[in-house]
Scaffold this motif. Sequence first.
Motif: not given
Length: 318
Positions: A89-98
């Motif tokens: 999930p850490m690479t699938s979720l965009n770290p710059l968006l809530t």
Amino acid sequence: MCTTFHRTGQALPALRDVSFSVSQGEVLGLVGESGSGKSVTLRSIIGLARRYGNVTGQVRWQGRDLVGMPDRALRQIQGREIAMIFQEPMTSLNPLLTVGLQLEETLHAHTDLSKVARRDRAIEMLNLVGIPSAKQRLKDYPHQFSGGMRQRVMIAIALAATPKLLLADEPTTALDVTIQAQILDLILQLAQDMDMGVVLVTHDLGVVAQTCDNVAVMYAGRIVEQGPVRGVLKHPRHPYTVGLMRSVPENLPPRTSLYSVPGVPPSLDALPRGCAFAPRCAACVASCEQDRPPLSLITEGRQVACFNPVTNEQGNAA
């Protein structure tokens, strides 16, 4: 369904004649060693593999063929009718968006809900997957969640548009045992509540035994055995499935050497002419090295791709 990758003019067959069906409310397990084609199968079903490979054959979904479908029409199905949970999930979720914005993006793309309704639905989904203080956590970024909570967010995003088929690619990778059980229980409960089919990729045969209705065993891009989970795991008929079952440690005395299937899986650019498992198989016969065994029905609901399948007595002994 077949999927081929290309490298400097060389065709690499990642999937060969993969065929299975999933009914509404059914959980199908896909098992096999790393590199056997499990993740590529999921990506080929949903159309992601066509970005970097060539998918041929058919993927039938509610009377439509997804393989020949234009990208624009396929995007209407991705996320809305068929959703996918990725491994990390850490690479699938965009770290710059809530996480709230990422949830609402999915709802904006696949539903007709208003902005207010999308926010309410996002809160509902976070509550549904067990994230406390859901309204406040909409404003948080992925790095502010633990690994288990990030996976729950991924599940919420995947199920936000109430799909009819969920592709779960090792959804409990890198999570501790307690969190793994919670995530699997959550997926199965939501699948039951939503009457949704699930294809679950996992290395854990114990998980398959506890959660799946049917199982398909993959090796070198092919399904070598499939059928009801109880029959396949209790009476494996393909030598590779027997090897996987023997690899599961059970009631062993201390300092006992663990069993592993001899040899290594073949490379895509060096697949054997006949059965891909022949170089590692103790039951190999002459025809195995020359011809590729078809996936044949050997008994009601059971299919095996082997010229010399294991008998029930041998399978029990293993």
